[in-house]
Each structure stands twice: as structure tokens, then as C-alpha cells.
Motif scaffolding. Structure first.
Motif, short mmCIF file in Angstrom:
data_model
loop_
_atom_site.label_atom_id
_atom_site.label_comp_id
_atom_site.label_asym_id
_atom_site.label_seq_id
_atom_site.Cartn_x
_atom_site.Cartn_y
_atom_site.Cartn_z
N ALA A 43 -6.51 -1.81 2.87
CA ALA A 43 -5.90 -1.49 1.58
C ALA A 43 -4.61 -0.70 1.77
O ALA A 43 -3.60 -0.96 1.11
N LEU A 44 -4.66 0.28 2.67
CA LEU A 44 -3.46 1.08 2.94
C LEU A 44 -2.34 0.20 3.48
O LEU A 44 -1.18 0.31 3.06
N ASN A 45 -2.68 -0.71 4.39
CA ASN A 45 -1.67 -1.61 4.96
C ASN A 45 -1.09 -2.53 3.89
O ASN A 45 0.13 -2.72 3.80
N SER A 46 -1.97 -3.11 3.06
CA SER A 46 -1.50 -4.03 2.02
C SER A 46 -0.61 -3.32 1.00
O SER A 46 0.42 -3.86 0.57
N LEU A 47 -1.02 -2.11 0.60
CA LEU A 47 -0.22 -1.36 -0.37
C LEU A 47 1.13 -0.95 0.22
O LEU A 47 2.15 -0.98 -0.48
N LEU A 48 1.14 -0.58 1.49
CA LEU A 48 2.41 -0.20 2.14
C LEU A 48 3.37 -1.38 2.17
O LEU A 48 4.55 -1.25 1.81
N VAL A 49 2.87 -2.54 2.59
CA VAL A 49 3.72 -3.73 2.63
C VAL A 49 4.18 -4.11 1.23
O VAL A 49 5.35 -4.45 1.01
N ALA A 50 3.27 -4.02 0.24
CA ALA A 50 3.62 -4.40 -1.13
C ALA A 50 4.67 -3.45 -1.71
O ALA A 50 5.61 -3.89 -2.38
N VAL A 51 4.53 -2.15 -1.47
CA VAL A 51 5.50 -1.18 -2.00
C VAL A 51 6.88 -1.41 -1.41
O VAL A 51 7.90 -1.49 -2.13
N LEU A 52 6.96 -1.54 -0.09
CA LEU A 52 8.26 -1.70 0.56
C LEU A 52 8.91 -3.03 0.19
O LEU A 52 10.12 -3.08 -0.10
N SER A 53 8.14 -4.10 0.19
CA SER A 53 8.72 -5.40 -0.13
C SER A 53 9.11 -5.51 -1.60
O SER A 53 10.17 -6.05 -1.92
N THR A 54 8.30 -4.95 -2.49
CA THR A 54 8.64 -4.98 -3.91
C THR A 54 9.88 -4.15 -4.19
O THR A 54 10.77 -4.57 -4.94
N ALA A 55 9.95 -2.96 -3.59
CA ALA A 55 11.13 -2.11 -3.79
C ALA A 55 12.39 -2.81 -3.29
O ALA A 55 13.43 -2.82 -3.97
N GLY A 56 12.31 -3.40 -2.10
CA GLY A 56 13.48 -4.10 -1.57
C GLY A 56 13.87 -5.28 -2.41
O GLY A 56 15.07 -5.50 -2.69
N ALA A 57 12.89 -6.06 -2.88
CA ALA A 57 13.20 -7.24 -3.68
C ALA A 57 13.77 -6.86 -5.04
O ALA A 57 14.69 -7.51 -5.54
N VAL A 58 13.24 -5.79 -5.65
CA VAL A 58 13.74 -5.37 -6.96
C VAL A 58 15.17 -4.86 -6.85
O VAL A 58 16.05 -5.24 -7.64
N VAL A 59 15.44 -4.01 -5.87
CA VAL A 59 16.79 -3.46 -5.71
C VAL A 59 17.80 -4.57 -5.44
O VAL A 59 18.85 -4.67 -6.11
N LEU A 60 17.50 -5.43 -4.48
CA LEU A 60 18.45 -6.49 -4.15
C LEU A 60 18.54 -7.52 -5.26
O LEU A 60 19.64 -8.01 -5.58
N GLY A 61 17.40 -7.87 -5.87
CA GLY A 61 17.42 -8.87 -6.93
C GLY A 61 18.17 -8.40 -8.17
O GLY A 61 18.95 -9.16 -8.76
N VAL A 62 17.95 -7.14 -8.56
CA VAL A 62 18.65 -6.60 -9.73
C VAL A 62 20.16 -6.51 -9.45
O VAL A 62 20.98 -6.86 -10.31
#
Length: 249
Positions: A43-62
Motif C-alpha cells: 500500500a505504501l509503495n502504491s500510494l507513493l507511486v500514485a502521488v508522484l505520478s499524479t502530481a507530475g501528470a497534473v502539473v505538466l498536463g495543466v
């Protein structure tokens, strides 16, 4: 520190123990590792990957969406068509190419998810950003002499806040599911780092002997994705006035 056992500790004398055996709440796997500890660490690994990838995708996508909406006609058409082409590319294929060059790891999974999600995020932002740019207060700011970049980040971006929040929550659920899929295919986290997708892959060979080893990580993935999708729906109902009126009616 926070798991009942070391997720990587092997106990071959107590392998594939059923739930509620010798202090192991959900039993052990084929190498004697505690299932609860692996699910918690996964769970910790999945949440870490999800947080970093979502943050990167949102910043670059926006940023890409605002650039496409506020740029000149040439840049706007070019970026819009580029995002359409990028959306058509299969994300798993992108992950396979990255894994071939850089090797399977969490970093590879994060980069693959970001590359996969950025075009969709940009495409979602472009239309609403253009609508905000057509409003009177934006035209007044432009007439006052404000630069286009200032208008985009000072006036347009705050008005897209609710949309971005809802989009991020939905993307977070998708990132968890995508990370599990990539790990299942061997492109994500590698041992000794536990991952829900990796647990599914390793358990499929003993599904006839211990079906619970497949059920538990599958349930974790399902609940996490369902929870964040429901969170996204709730945020949309709360933050989007038009949707809220529709729900009330």
C-alpha cells in the motif's frame, strides 16, 4: 516499524500458512512471508507511486493545457493535435519501451504513468481554459496591459481549481490501478519491494493451493480504486455548481 512482521523476512518452515495461523492474520505466502505485512508495505509503495505520478501528470498536463488554450492559433492547434495523437498511444507500450531502456523499477512506472496521463490532463484543461479566456474580466485584464502568461496563471488557473482537484482524484485512482498492472507485468517495483500487482503475479502459480493469496491483493486494489473514484465523484458534486444543481433536481 509499522508492519507486524518484516515484509521481506522468509520463513520457509511456515510457508503458505492459512489465515489466523501462528499470529499471521492473513497467513503467509509460498516463501513464508507475512501477507499482512506485504499488503501494508505494498500500500505504501502504491500510494507513493500514485502521488508522484499524479502530481507530475497534473502539473505538466495543466501547464500544457494552459499553453495550448492561451497560445497563438498555430501553437494552440499544434499542441491540441499533439495531445490527440499522444492519447492514442497505448500506455503499456510506452512502459515497455521505458523498461527496455531503463529497466523495471518504480521510477520507470512513475515516468510511464506521467507520460500516459499528461495528454489526457491537457485535453481536459484546454476547453474550460478557453471558456475562461473568453470571459469579460479576462478581456479587461488584457486591455489593462497584463501579459498573457500573467492572465493564464493569475485569472484562468484559479477558475480551473475545482476541475483540477476532481481530475487529480480520478487520476490518482487510475495511477493505483496502472501501477498494479505494470508491477504485474514486471515493469514496476521489484523484490524485495512489495507491490500489490507483484503479489498478484507471484500468487497466480499457487492459486489452486492458496486462493486467498490472490484474493487479498486484488481486494486491496479494488477498494483503493473504488474509494478514490467515489472521492472524485463527491468532489465533483461539491465543487461543480452545475452538477450540484443537477443532483438536487
Amino acid at each position: 516499524m509499522w508492519t507486524p512482521y518484516d515484509p521481506a523476512a522468509l520463513d520457509v518452515t511456515n510457508k503458505m500458512a492459512p489465515p489466523w495461523t501462528d499470529g499471521h492474520l492473513l497467513g503467509t505466502d509460498q516463501l513464508g512471508r507475512d501477507v499482512v505485512a506485504q499488503l501494508m508495505a505494498g500500500a505504501l509503495n502504491s500510494l507513493l507511486v500514485a502521488v508522484l505520478s499524479t502530481a507530475g501528470a497534473v502539473v505538466l498536463g495543466v501547464a500544457l493545457g494552459l499553453t495550448a488554450a492561451g497560445g497563438g492559433r498555430f501553437w494552440s492547434d499544434t499542441l491540441t493535435r499533439a495531445t490527440d495523437v499522444a492519447i492514442a498511444l497505448p500506455g503499456i507500450l510506452v512502459a515497455l519501451v521505458l523498461a527496455t531502456f531503463f529497466g523495471p523499477s518504480n521510477t520507470t512506472a512513475i515516468v510511464a504513468i506521467v507520460v500516459w496521463f499528461v495528454p489526457g490532463a491537457a485535453r481536459i484543461v484546454i476547453g474550460p481554459a478557453r471558456q475562461v479566456l473568453a470571459r469579460e474580466f479576462v478581456e479587461a485584464a488584457m486591455a489593462y496591459g497584463r501579459s498573457r502568461s500573467f492572465v493564464l496563471f493569475r485569472h484562468v488557473l484559479p477558475n480551473l481549481g475545482p476541475l483540477i482537484i476532481v481530475m487529480a482524484s480520478m487520476m490518482f485512482a487510475g495511477a493505483i490501478l496502472t501501477e498494479a498492472a505494470l508491477s504485474y507485468l514486471g515493469l514496476g517495483a521489484q523484490r524485495p519491494t512489495p507491490s500489490w500487482g507483484r503479489l498478484l503475479f507471484e500468487s497466480q502459480s499457487v492459486i489452486g493451493q492458496a486462493p486467498s493469496l490472490v484474493v487479498f491483493p486484488g481486494v486491496c486494489i479494488m477498494l483503493a480504486v473504488l474509494g478514490f473514484n467515489l472521492l472524485g465523484d463527491g468532489l465533483r458534486s461539491r465543487l461543480d455548481p452545475r452538477h450540484a444543481r443537477e443532483v438536487v433536481v
